[in-house]
Design a protein around this motif. Structure first.
Motif, PDB file in Angstrom:
ATOM      1  N   PRO A 129       0.792  -1.229   0.000  1.00 17.01           N
ATOM      2  CA  PRO A 129       0.000   0.000   0.000  1.00 17.01           C
ATOM      3  C   PRO A 129       0.823   1.276   0.000  1.00 17.01           C
ATOM      4  CG  PRO A 129      -0.090  -1.069   2.152  1.00 17.01           C
ATOM      5  CD  PRO A 129       0.579  -2.034   1.230  1.00 17.01           C
ATOM      6  N   SER A 130       2.095   1.198   0.315  1.00 19.98           N
ATOM      7  CA  SER A 130       2.924   2.406   0.359  1.00 19.98           C
ATOM      8  C   SER A 130       3.611   2.700  -0.975  1.00 19.98           C
ATOM      9  CB  SER A 130       3.993   2.267   1.445  1.00 19.98           C
ATOM     10  OG  SER A 130       4.750   1.081   1.259  1.00 19.98           O
ATOM     11  N   ALA A 131       3.361   1.880  -1.975  1.00 20.99           N
ATOM     12  CA  ALA A 131       3.938   2.090  -3.301  1.00 20.99           C
ATOM     13  C   ALA A 131       2.801   2.241  -4.319  1.00 20.99           C
ATOM     14  CB  ALA A 131       4.869   0.945  -3.674  1.00 20.99           C
ATOM     15  N   GLY A 132       3.173   2.325  -5.598  1.00 20.77           N
ATOM     16  CA  GLY A 132       2.177   2.503  -6.638  1.00 20.77           C
ATOM     17  C   GLY A 132       1.811   3.956  -6.863  1.00 20.77           C
ATOM     18  N   ARG A 133       2.768   4.863  -6.659  1.00 23.32           N
ATOM     19  CA  ARG A 133       2.497   6.306  -6.707  1.00 23.32           C
ATOM     20  C   ARG A 133       2.991   6.979  -7.984  1.00 23.32           C
ATOM     21  NH1 ARG A 133       1.837   7.282  -1.123  1.00 23.32           N
ATOM     22  NH2 ARG A 133       1.266   5.277  -0.197  1.00 23.32           N
ATOM     23  N   ILE A 134       3.347   6.209  -9.003  1.00 30.45           N
ATOM     24  CA  ILE A 134       4.043   6.777 -10.154  1.00 30.45           C
ATOM     25  C   ILE A 134       3.197   7.792 -10.914  1.00 30.45           C
ATOM     26  CG2 ILE A 134       3.404   4.824 -11.621  1.00 30.45           C
ATOM     27  CD1 ILE A 134       6.575   7.018 -11.828  1.00 30.45           C
ATOM     28  N   VAL A 135       1.902   7.578 -11.039  1.00 28.69           N
ATOM     29  CA  VAL A 135       1.075   8.512 -11.809  1.00 28.69           C
ATOM     30  C   VAL A 135       1.086   9.891 -11.151  1.00 28.69           C
ATOM     31  CG1 VAL A 135      -1.260   9.020 -12.608  1.00 28.69           C
ATOM     32  CG2 VAL A 135      -0.368   6.699 -12.785  1.00 28.69           C
TER      33      VAL A 135
END
Length: 302
Positions: A102-108
């Motif tokens: 949940p703390s990753a996946g922020r690229i957009v």
């Protein structure tokens, strides 16, 4: 000893979210008329044993203390390299997406801070196909998120994850890695371009075989004239033990002995040529240099 998948997932659930890495962009590195920088995908949250398991605990302890690293948990940054010239907007890897931690996946969101949207990316070049590097490939409709991009992957890496036997041989802790990689690769099967060691992937960007972390892991030398940088992905996986004791085997590497040889080769080259390194899990945006000290090295950030 490698942690079980259950231990990894339990650690992800119980550790607090760290938002400080979200949507951060590092300092820009100029390479002639091109630019090279990193964009944050957030950070991972994993048990320390994922890296430290095979290492001698008595010798490990003072190194972790020196760097303020917990042996119980690690929260490495996820820094995607972004290269832009007059023609291309190239993203190296695509991050974790929403399904890994949940703390990753922020690229957009990180791209948005640069005024970029997924459709502005012209090429996606993969270092390897572990979850934090490829699971961000698909959007909520299971379609490629970077839908205008050409996808590029080393032939050996593609063949490894595409092989139906990989899920049976990779080990229980990484079965989800194999299933997740294959699912995303199916989505781009008809549009991916392959390259091999030494190939010029794009003008000024050359592939370098760096196996060990995965069988077909690739690094990339980005060069414009006399200026150059080396994007190493996970071939140098952290700024503490990987630099301080590059000969130690890491639990995060699928072929630990091969990864040691690769890591030593890269650190020797980076330090002797005083070349900029861009590492996916290196701190403060992941851009710096490798400095030779005593029997090891030190990461010097920008």
């Amino acid at each position: 000893m490698n942690p079980t998948r259950r231990a990894i997932l339990q650690s992800v659930v119980t550790l607090p979210l760290l938002g400080s890495f979200s949507h951060r962009v590092s300092a820009e590195l100029a390479l002639g008329s091109a630019t090279l920088e990193t964009v944050s995908d957030g950070n991972l949250q994993l048990p320390g044993s994922f890296i430290f398991g095979p290492m001698p605990p008595d010798e490990l302890a003072p190194i972790l203390a020196e760097y303020g690293i917990s042996k119980e948990r690690i929260t490495p940054e996820c820094n995607l390299a972004l290269y832009r010239d007059e023609t291309n907007t190239v993203l190296f890897d695509v991050g974790s997406g929403p399904d890994f931690v949940p703390s990753a996946g922020r690229i957009v969101g990180s791209l948005d801070t640069l005024g970029l949207a997924p459709e502005d990316v012209t090429q996606v070049v993969f270092t390897h196909a572990h979850p934090d590097h490829i699971w961000g490939l698909l959007d909520e409709f299971d379609e490629p998120l970077f839908y205008n991009a050409t996808y590029m992957m080393g032939r050996a890496e593609w063949d490894y994850w595409w092989d139906p036997e990989t899920v049976n041989t990779i080990g229980d802790a990484r079965v989800a890695f194999a299933v997740g990689a294959k699912r995303r690769m199916v989505a781009i099967e008809g549009s991916v371009e392959f390259f091999d060691d030494g190939d010029e992937v794009l003008p000024g960007i050359a592939a370098i075989s760096t196996p060990g972390h995965t069988p077909g892991h690739m690094a990339f030398e980005v060069r414009q004239g006399s200026q150059a940088a080396l994007i190493v992905g996970d071939a140098i996986g952290n700024h503490h033990v990987a630099f301080h004791e590059p000969s130690w085997e890491s639990g995060s590497d699928q072929d630990a002995q091969t990864a040691v040889a690769t890591r030593k080769m890269l650190l020797d080259r980076l330090s002797s040529e005083n070349m900029t390194v861009i590492g996916f899990h290196l701190p403060n945006g992941g851009i710096g240099r490798a400095e030779k000290v005593d029997d090891g090295y030190r990461f010097v950030g920008r």
